[in-house]
Design a protein around this motif. Structure first.
Motif, short mmCIF file in Angstrom:
data_model
loop_
_atom_site.label_atom_id
_atom_site.label_comp_id
_atom_site.label_asym_id
_atom_site.label_seq_id
_atom_site.Cartn_x
_atom_site.Cartn_y
_atom_site.Cartn_z
N SER A 152 0.86 -1.18 0.00
CA SER A 152 0.00 0.00 0.00
C SER A 152 0.90 1.23 0.00
CB SER A 152 -0.92 0.01 1.22
OG SER A 152 -0.17 0.04 2.40
N GLY A 153 0.53 2.23 -0.77
CA GLY A 153 1.31 3.46 -0.83
C GLY A 153 2.51 3.41 -1.74
N VAL A 154 2.80 2.27 -2.33
CA VAL A 154 3.90 2.13 -3.29
C VAL A 154 3.37 1.36 -4.50
CG1 VAL A 154 5.69 2.11 -1.50
CG2 VAL A 154 4.68 -0.03 -2.24
N PRO A 155 4.09 1.38 -5.60
CA PRO A 155 3.61 0.58 -6.74
C PRO A 155 3.53 -0.90 -6.37
CG PRO A 155 5.35 2.08 -7.42
CD PRO A 155 5.27 2.15 -5.93
N ARG A 156 2.37 -1.48 -6.58
CA ARG A 156 2.18 -2.89 -6.28
C ARG A 156 2.79 -3.75 -7.38
NH1 ARG A 156 -3.66 -3.87 -3.57
NH2 ARG A 156 -3.49 -2.17 -2.09
N CYS A 157 3.32 -4.89 -6.98
CA CYS A 157 3.83 -5.85 -7.94
C CYS A 157 2.63 -6.53 -8.60
CB CYS A 157 4.69 -6.89 -7.25
SG CYS A 157 6.08 -6.16 -6.34
#
Length: 92
Positions: free
Chosen positions: A40-45
């Motif tokens: 959450s809050g970052v680019p998800r894989c």
């Protein structure tokens, strides 16, 4: 079991039924992997691609995925970590 750096599980989109380990199909290096990422809050894989695998063993002309191989997740660019494996294979 294979995880992204955010602890999301990764699995091959296509399995290789020609070679089995412990009765389970293997994954070849060229098959894409799907990632269920919990970040959450970052680019998800979302996907991953293996770039290094076996050097002497091939199936249908393609190297297999192994614990010591290298994979890169997209779009995050993080690696995959293999956390559970079939530790030994014997060919006949």
């Amino acid at each position: 079991m294979t995880l992204c750096t955010h602890a999301g599980q990764a699995r091959p989109a296509v399995l290789n039924p020609r070679v089995k380990v412990g009765g389970q199909p293997t994954a070849v290096l060229t098959a894409p992997w799907l990632v269920t990422c919990a970040a959450s809050g970052v680019p998800r894989c979302v996907t991953a691609q293996w770039v290094t695998g076996t050097t002497r063993v091939r199936s249908v002309g393609v190297p297999l995925v192994i614990q010591g191989g290298t994979a890169v997740c997209a779009p995050s660019g993080g690696p995959l970590a293999v956390v559970a494996v079939q530790p030994r294979v014997r060919g006949i």
